[in-house]
Motif scaffolding. Structure first.
Motif, PDB file in Angstrom:
ATOM      1  N   VAL A  65       6.853   0.092   4.799  1.00  0.00           N
ATOM      2  CA  VAL A  65       8.154   0.258   4.084  1.00  0.00           C
ATOM      3  C   VAL A  65       7.823   0.256   2.731  1.00  0.00           C
ATOM      4  O   VAL A  65       8.416   1.028   1.738  1.00  0.00           O
ATOM      5  N   ILE A  66       7.259  -0.512   2.108  1.00  0.00           N
ATOM      6  CA  ILE A  66       6.746  -0.779   0.581  1.00  0.00           C
ATOM      7  C   ILE A  66       6.100   0.517   0.178  1.00  0.00           C
ATOM      8  O   ILE A  66       6.222   1.135  -0.917  1.00  0.00           O
ATOM      9  N   GLY A  67       5.075   0.826   1.101  1.00  0.00           N
ATOM     10  CA  GLY A  67       4.197   2.166   0.545  1.00  0.00           C
ATOM     11  C   GLY A  67       5.081   3.434   0.672  1.00  0.00           C
ATOM     12  O   GLY A  67       4.750   4.054  -0.145  1.00  0.00           O
ATOM     13  N   LEU A  68       6.004   3.591   1.371  1.00  0.00           N
ATOM     14  CA  LEU A  68       6.940   4.509   1.540  1.00  0.00           C
ATOM     15  C   LEU A  68       7.856   4.725   0.332  1.00  0.00           C
ATOM     16  O   LEU A  68       7.644   5.798  -0.353  1.00  0.00           O
ATOM     17  N   ALA A  69       8.330   3.668  -0.157  1.00  0.00           N
ATOM     18  CA  ALA A  69       9.270   3.408  -1.320  1.00  0.00           C
ATOM     19  C   ALA A  69       8.333   3.498  -2.550  1.00  0.00           C
ATOM     20  O   ALA A  69       8.647   4.297  -3.425  1.00  0.00           O
ATOM     21  N   SER A  70       7.237   2.925  -2.824  1.00  0.00           N
ATOM     22  CA  SER A  70       6.286   3.063  -3.932  1.00  0.00           C
ATOM     23  C   SER A  70       5.787   4.376  -4.093  1.00  0.00           C
ATOM     24  O   SER A  70       5.737   4.920  -5.204  1.00  0.00           O
ATOM     25  N   PHE A  71       5.526   4.975  -2.988  1.00  0.00           N
ATOM     26  CA  PHE A  71       4.935   6.307  -3.022  1.00  0.00           C
ATOM     27  C   PHE A  71       5.658   7.526  -3.707  1.00  0.00           C
ATOM     28  O   PHE A  71       5.323   8.002  -4.747  1.00  0.00           O
ATOM     29  N   GLY A  72       7.074   7.353  -3.401  1.00  0.00           N
ATOM     30  CA  GLY A  72       7.990   8.332  -3.968  1.00  0.00           C
ATOM     31  C   GLY A  72       8.295   7.843  -5.574  1.00  0.00           C
ATOM     32  O   GLY A  72       8.362   8.728  -6.208  1.00  0.00           O
ATOM     33  N   VAL A  73       8.256   6.512  -5.864  1.00  0.00           N
ATOM     34  CA  VAL A  73       8.409   6.116  -7.215  1.00  0.00           C
ATOM     35  C   VAL A  73       7.385   6.571  -8.085  1.00  0.00           C
ATOM     36  O   VAL A  73       7.630   7.102  -9.184  1.00  0.00           O
ATOM     37  N   LEU A  74       6.151   6.143  -7.608  1.00  0.00           N
ATOM     38  CA  LEU A  74       5.020   6.579  -8.252  1.00  0.00           C
ATOM     39  C   LEU A  74       4.794   8.155  -8.631  1.00  0.00           C
ATOM     40  O   LEU A  74       4.401   8.567  -9.543  1.00  0.00           O
ATOM     41  N   ALA A  75       5.391   8.929  -7.513  1.00  0.00           N
ATOM     42  CA  ALA A  75       5.381  10.421  -7.679  1.00  0.00           C
ATOM     43  C   ALA A  75       6.191  10.883  -8.799  1.00  0.00           C
ATOM     44  O   ALA A  75       5.734  11.613  -9.531  1.00  0.00           O
ATOM     45  N   ASP A  76       7.348  10.286  -8.813  1.00  0.00           N
ATOM     46  CA  ASP A  76       8.310  10.648  -9.878  1.00  0.00           C
ATOM     47  C   ASP A  76       7.891  10.152 -11.247  1.00  0.00           C
ATOM     48  O   ASP A  76       8.134  10.852 -12.090  1.00  0.00           O
ATOM     49  N   LEU A  77       7.143   8.946 -11.103  1.00  0.00           N
ATOM     50  CA  LEU A  77       6.836   8.430 -12.662  1.00  0.00           C
ATOM     51  C   LEU A  77       5.479   9.358 -13.215  1.00  0.00           C
ATOM     52  O   LEU A  77       5.201   9.357 -14.290  1.00  0.00           O
ATOM     53  N   THR A  78       4.545   9.574 -12.159  1.00  0.00           N
ATOM     54  CA  THR A  78       3.413  10.218 -12.692  1.00  0.00           C
ATOM     55  C   THR A  78       3.557  11.823 -12.325  1.00  0.00           C
ATOM     56  O   THR A  78       2.449  12.361 -13.007  1.00  0.00           O
ATOM     57  N   GLY A  79       4.631  12.316 -11.961  1.00  0.00           N
ATOM     58  CA  GLY A  79       4.701  13.893 -11.942  1.00  0.00           C
ATOM     59  C   GLY A  79       4.131  14.574 -10.777  1.00  0.00           C
ATOM     60  O   GLY A  79       4.026  15.713 -10.884  1.00  0.00           O
ATOM     61  N   GLY A  80       3.749  13.833  -9.845  1.00  0.00           N
ATOM     62  CA  GLY A  80       3.293  14.371  -8.615  1.00  0.00           C
ATOM     63  C   GLY A  80       2.737  13.641  -7.597  1.00  0.00           C
ATOM     64  O   GLY A  80       2.412  12.351  -7.704  1.00  0.00           O
ATOM     65  N   PHE A  81       2.372  13.979  -6.169  1.00  0.00           N
ATOM     66  CA  PHE A  81       1.717  13.296  -5.175  1.00  0.00           C
ATOM     67  C   PHE A  81       0.533  12.879  -5.444  1.00  0.00           C
ATOM     68  O   PHE A  81       0.014  11.773  -5.013  1.00  0.00           O
ATOM     69  N   ALA A  82      -0.333  13.759  -6.288  1.00  0.00           N
ATOM     70  CA  ALA A  82      -1.805  13.344  -6.226  1.00  0.00           C
ATOM     71  C   ALA A  82      -2.064  12.147  -6.865  1.00  0.00           C
ATOM     72  O   ALA A  82      -2.670  11.156  -6.685  1.00  0.00           O
TER      73      ALA A  82
END
Length: 445
Positions: A394-411
């Motif tokens: 659950v933490i991974g799913l939430a943080s993955f989206g947040v990090l993608a928004d903050l860093t500008g991409g999934f990579a």
């Protein structure tokens, strides 16, 4: 002389019963008779095979929800337009909340697993699988979307507890040389159950419907009386000192190692949770990969996972539990990071490598859970590991989206989470190695 002859003849014919003083010889004879034949591995016993079938049933019931959730949304919602999200039938937010609730309901597996340390492994296992499969089958009759969600959410903690207790029984029914094999079988059985329901849904004629898929849980439920006769309380658990206090309580002297192991199990879920869940979203939505390619990857995950389980089993017995767990956890994190690097080729390679590595992680960690703690709290600790995996995902799913928004991409998001997971894997260095340890002490690992 006549009396002696009758005594011996009665003994040979099976009518002789030893007195209390010879009970031990009777138990020894029982154990000899329960040994498998020479041509069969020592770990491949009737109890281990039976609990592995229950693990298949758990995989059918739990993964069935994943395969039909869109079908449920279409039945109880309304396709309003031609857009991709419009085809879901219900708002994506509604589906997200429903999936989160179902996943979080697995946290209830802890008190269920803990009961196995109090009233017995067999009793709790059979009750949990019976009620879990019944609730899952009842969801086929759901008359509304949230009725469906509530029924499968009630079943999920019981089915998650089945996975944990089945692993405990498999560990306690085997010695150190066969324990990793037995735990690998339990892990493979769950994956096989998930594959059955996924393939079965695809073979259904006509319009796909969630009702026959969920009703399929009745098949293993009907087999339960037959399987129950082949499942016994492990001898080491039958002679245990029952756990006391609140369900889920761990003795003070074990808190450190249990907390560390739970943290590590939760940490790998930080990577696998988003890494596997975002496969279609990232592949189709960002890379423009074809649905056929992604479906082929999902099919390829079966052989890759089986290969990983076998590798994990071999390495756990050859190189040790902690080394194997640490290496495979680090490999999982790095594979997820590679999968989201930016091309379809990297996604395919990274995804299959992550499936292989995370599957190899299961046998050594399953053995550690069994071998690090005493019998009186073994099922409770297995429950804590299940909870840690849910929280980590659950933490991974939430943080993955947040990090993608903050860093500008999934990579970049995958790189942060994947490398972080690999670094945390060093924590296995601080757990004691248990390879070769037998569970012959009722109150000690």
């Amino acid at each position: 002389m006549t009396s002696r002859y009758r005594h011996r003849r009665g003994h040979r014919s099976g009518r002789y019963r030893p007195v209390a003083g010879t009970a031990r010889s009777c138990v020894d004879q029982d154990q000899r008779s329960s040994r498998p034949p020479w041509w069969r591995p020592g770990w491949l016993t009737a109890p281990v095979l039976s609990v592995s079938v229950l693990s298949i049933a758990s995989g059918i019931a739990q993964f069935g929800v994943t395969t039909v959730i869109r079908d449920v949304a279409v039945v109880f919602g309304e396709v309003a337009g031609d857009g991709a999200l419009d085809q879901l039938g219900l708002p994506a937010t509604t589906l997200g909340i429903a999936l989160a609730l179902i996943r979080l309901s697995s946290l209830g597996s802890l008190p269920t697993a803990a009961m196995a340390d109090r009233v017995g492994r067999r009793r709790v296992l059979l009750a949990a699988i019976a009620v879990g499969l019944t609730l899952t089958a009842l969801s086929a009759l759901a008359w509304g979307f949230w009725v469906f969600v509530v029924l499968v959410a009630m079943a999920r903690p019981l089915l998650s507890a089945v996975n944990a207790i089945a692993g405990v029984i498999a560990a306690e029914e085997t010695d150190s040389s066969g324990r990793a094999w037995a735990l690998a079988l339990i892990a493979a059985a769950y994956g096989f159950g998930a594959g059955i329901v996924a393939v079965g849904r695809g073979l259904l004629p006509g319009e796909t419907s969630f009702r026959p898929v969920m009703a399929f849980s009745l098949v293993p439920l009907l087999l339960l009386p037959v399987l129950a006769r082949r499942i016994r309380e492990p001898a080491i658990a039958a002679g245990r000192v029952a756990a006391t206090g609140l369900p889920g309580r761990v003795p003070r002297e074990l808190i450190g190692r249990v907390l560390l192991l739970a943290t590590l199990v939760g940490a790998i879920a930080l990577a696998t949770g988003p890494g596997f869940t975002y496969l279609f979203v990232y592949g189709e939505g960002v890379l423009g990969a074809s649905p056929l390619l992604l479906s082929t990857l999902v099919l390829g995950a079966g052989p890759a996972g089986l290969f990983g389980i076998l590798v994990g089993r071999f390495a756990a017995d050859r190189f040790g539990r902690t080394v194997t767990a640490g290496v495979t956890m680090a490999a999982t994190g790095l594979s997820v990071s590679f999968a989201y690097a930016g091309t379809t080729r990297e996604l395919a390679i990274g995804y299959l490598l992550a499936i292989t590595a995370s599957s190899a992680f299961a046998p050594p960690t399953g053995a550690l859970v069994a071998e690090l703690v005493p019998t009186s709290v073994r099922a409770t600790v297995a429950g804590w590991e299940t909870v840690a995996g849910v929280v980590g995902a659950v933490i991974g799913l939430a943080s993955f989206g947040v990090l993608a928004d903050l860093t500008g991409g999934f990579a970049a998001a995958a790189r942060w989470i994947g490398i972080g997971t690999a670094i945390i894997a060093i924590g296995f260095r601080f757990l004691p190695e248990t390879r070769g340890r037998e569970l012959d002490d009722p109150e000690g690992p």
